[in-house]
Scaffold this motif. Structure first.
Motif, PDB file in Angstrom:
ATOM      1  N   SER A  31       8.534  -2.657  -7.549  1.00 28.17           N
ATOM      2  CA  SER A  31       9.284  -1.403  -7.461  1.00 28.17           C
ATOM      3  C   SER A  31      10.663  -1.523  -8.093  1.00 28.17           C
ATOM      4  O   SER A  31      11.220  -0.535  -8.556  1.00 28.17           O
ATOM      5  CB  SER A  31       9.396  -0.943  -6.007  1.00 28.17           C
ATOM      6  OG  SER A  31      10.033  -1.927  -5.216  1.00 28.17           O
ATOM      7  N   GLY A  32      11.218  -2.715  -8.159  1.00 29.74           N
ATOM      8  CA  GLY A  32      12.548  -2.892  -8.717  1.00 29.74           C
ATOM      9  C   GLY A  32      12.610  -3.775  -9.938  1.00 29.74           C
ATOM     10  O   GLY A  32      13.676  -4.269 -10.311  1.00 29.74           O
ATOM     11  N   GLY A  33      11.475  -4.006 -10.594  1.00 26.03           N
ATOM     12  CA  GLY A  33      11.485  -4.857 -11.770  1.00 26.03           C
ATOM     13  C   GLY A  33      10.101  -5.349 -12.123  1.00 26.03           C
ATOM     14  O   GLY A  33       9.099  -4.830 -11.633  1.00 26.03           O
ATOM     15  N   LEU A  34      10.061  -6.376 -12.941  1.00 30.14           N
ATOM     16  CA  LEU A  34       8.777  -6.954 -13.315  1.00 30.14           C
ATOM     17  C   LEU A  34       8.921  -8.456 -13.482  1.00 30.14           C
ATOM     18  O   LEU A  34      10.018  -8.981 -13.662  1.00 30.14           O
ATOM     19  CB  LEU A  34       8.229  -6.307 -14.582  1.00 30.14           C
ATOM     20  CG  LEU A  34       9.036  -6.407 -15.869  1.00 30.14           C
ATOM     21  CD1 LEU A  34       8.722  -7.685 -16.629  1.00 30.14           C
ATOM     22  CD2 LEU A  34       8.728  -5.212 -16.744  1.00 30.14           C
ATOM     23  N   ALA A  69       0.813  -1.213   0.000  1.00 32.49           N
ATOM     24  CA  ALA A  69       0.000   0.000   0.000  1.00 32.49           C
ATOM     25  C   ALA A  69       0.851   1.270   0.000  1.00 32.49           C
ATOM     26  O   ALA A  69       0.475   2.278  -0.582  1.00 32.49           O
ATOM     27  CB  ALA A  69      -0.939  -0.003   1.205  1.00 32.49           C
ATOM     28  N   ALA A  70       1.993   1.243   0.665  1.00 36.43           N
ATOM     29  CA  ALA A  70       2.867   2.415   0.755  1.00 36.43           C
ATOM     30  C   ALA A  70       4.317   1.962   0.576  1.00 36.43           C
ATOM     31  O   ALA A  70       5.006   1.677   1.558  1.00 36.43           O
ATOM     32  CB  ALA A  70       2.669   3.109   2.095  1.00 36.43           C
ATOM     33  N   LEU A 129      13.292  -8.100  -7.004  1.00 38.10           N
ATOM     34  CA  LEU A 129      12.250  -7.245  -7.583  1.00 38.10           C
ATOM     35  C   LEU A 129      11.694  -6.223  -6.602  1.00 38.10           C
ATOM     36  O   LEU A 129      11.067  -5.260  -7.006  1.00 38.10           O
ATOM     37  CB  LEU A 129      11.098  -8.104  -8.120  1.00 38.10           C
ATOM     38  CG  LEU A 129      11.472  -9.098  -9.210  1.00 38.10           C
ATOM     39  CD1 LEU A 129      10.282  -9.977  -9.542  1.00 38.10           C
ATOM     40  CD2 LEU A 129      11.972  -8.378 -10.439  1.00 38.10           C
ATOM     41  N   GLN A 130      11.888  -6.443  -5.324  1.00 39.67           N
ATOM     42  CA  GLN A 130      11.411  -5.584  -4.236  1.00 39.67           C
ATOM     43  C   GLN A 130       9.904  -5.742  -4.044  1.00 39.67           C
ATOM     44  O   GLN A 130       9.421  -6.859  -4.072  1.00 39.67           O
ATOM     45  CB  GLN A 130      11.872  -4.146  -4.439  1.00 39.67           C
ATOM     46  CG  GLN A 130      13.391  -4.050  -4.506  1.00 39.67           C
ATOM     47  CD  GLN A 130      13.897  -2.729  -5.004  1.00 39.67           C
ATOM     48  OE1 GLN A 130      13.172  -1.921  -5.542  1.00 39.67           O
ATOM     49  NE2 GLN A 130      15.181  -2.501  -4.820  1.00 39.67           N
ATOM     50  N   VAL A 131       9.134  -4.653  -3.845  1.00 38.91           N
ATOM     51  CA  VAL A 131       7.724  -4.801  -3.481  1.00 38.91           C
ATOM     52  C   VAL A 131       6.796  -4.718  -4.692  1.00 38.91           C
ATOM     53  O   VAL A 131       7.070  -4.013  -5.655  1.00 38.91           O
ATOM     54  CB  VAL A 131       7.279  -3.760  -2.412  1.00 38.91           C
ATOM     55  CG1 VAL A 131       7.992  -4.003  -1.106  1.00 38.91           C
ATOM     56  CG2 VAL A 131       7.470  -2.348  -2.887  1.00 38.91           C
ATOM     57  N   LEU A 132       5.677  -5.440  -4.591  1.00 39.03           N
ATOM     58  CA  LEU A 132       4.657  -5.460  -5.632  1.00 39.03           C
ATOM     59  C   LEU A 132       3.850  -4.169  -5.552  1.00 39.03           C
ATOM     60  O   LEU A 132       3.328  -3.820  -4.492  1.00 39.03           O
ATOM     61  CB  LEU A 132       3.757  -6.686  -5.441  1.00 39.03           C
ATOM     62  CG  LEU A 132       2.728  -6.991  -6.510  1.00 39.03           C
ATOM     63  CD1 LEU A 132       3.398  -7.274  -7.854  1.00 39.03           C
ATOM     64  CD2 LEU A 132       1.871  -8.181  -6.093  1.00 39.03           C
ATOM     65  N   LEU A 133       3.732  -3.433  -6.679  1.00 40.14           N
ATOM     66  CA  LEU A 133       3.074  -2.127  -6.675  1.00 40.14           C
ATOM     67  C   LEU A 133       1.606  -2.167  -7.057  1.00 40.14           C
ATOM     68  O   LEU A 133       0.867  -1.234  -6.761  1.00 40.14           O
ATOM     69  CB  LEU A 133       3.813  -1.168  -7.626  1.00 40.14           C
ATOM     70  CG  LEU A 133       5.253  -0.839  -7.255  1.00 40.14           C
ATOM     71  CD1 LEU A 133       5.895   0.013  -8.339  1.00 40.14           C
ATOM     72  CD2 LEU A 133       5.316  -0.141  -5.903  1.00 40.14           C
TER      73      LEU A 133
END
Length: 172
Positions: free
Chosen positions: A80-83, A32-33, A49-53
């Motif tokens: 946030s860092g890829g797909l 969410a944030a 990939l970090q967090v799902l946006l």
């Protein structure tokens, strides 16, 4: 005619690896944030990939720079860092930006009508994606290839809204 490659992950190790990649990207919840450390912990964070946006987007079209497999339809996850992209015909593909991304171009993302595209160029490295890593870019070519993909973005669709509202401002 355009040569077409029909492929699926083979039984055995390819299927096991595809299952492991899918499990790693599917365990994350939408954050969410993304700038709040507590929210990142709650959502789960992929190591690369970090967090799902945004929620996973089904039915997305990935255009590939290959005569062999020019387009694939599947599920797209924007982090946030890829797909991550997954298709029964291609298997899962994970593109962590800091490791593999050489260039990004956006075409028509601000448009209200028509089609837009997000074009991603891979760095030259040993890591290929799926069957295309083993083939030259064009039939008859012998040079090694670097993968370029374009995500087709229908304007006013769910992918367009997700990119405009949640993802592009974070990536830019």
């Amino acid at each position: 005619g355009v040569p077409a490659l029909s492929c699926w992950p083979s039984a055995g190790l390819e299927t096991v690896e595809a299952r492991a990649v899918r499990a790693a990207v599917e365990t994350n919840s939408v954050c969410a944030a993304p700038t709040a450390p507590v929210e990142r912990l709650r959502a789960g964070e992929h190591a690369q990939l970090q967090v799902l946006l945004t929620e996973p987007l089904d039915g997305c079209v990935l255009l590939l720079d290959s005569d062999w497999l020019p387009a694939v339809r599947g599920t797209l996850r924007l982090f946030s860092g890829g797909l991550a992209f997954d298709s029964p015909r291609f298997g899962p593909m994970v593109l962590p930006f800091r490791i593999h991304l050489a260039s990004v171009s956006a075409f028509n993302l601000g448009a209200a009508d028509g089609m837009a595209a997000l074009i991603l160029g891979q760095k030259e490295d040993e890591h290929g994606y799926g069957p295309l890593a083993l083939l030259p870019g064009r039939s008859g070519a012998t040079a090694p290839r670097v993968l370029t993909v374009a995500i087709a973005v229908p304007c006013r669709g769910p992918l367009h809204r997700a990119l405009q509202d949640k993802v592009w401002p974070y990536w830019a």
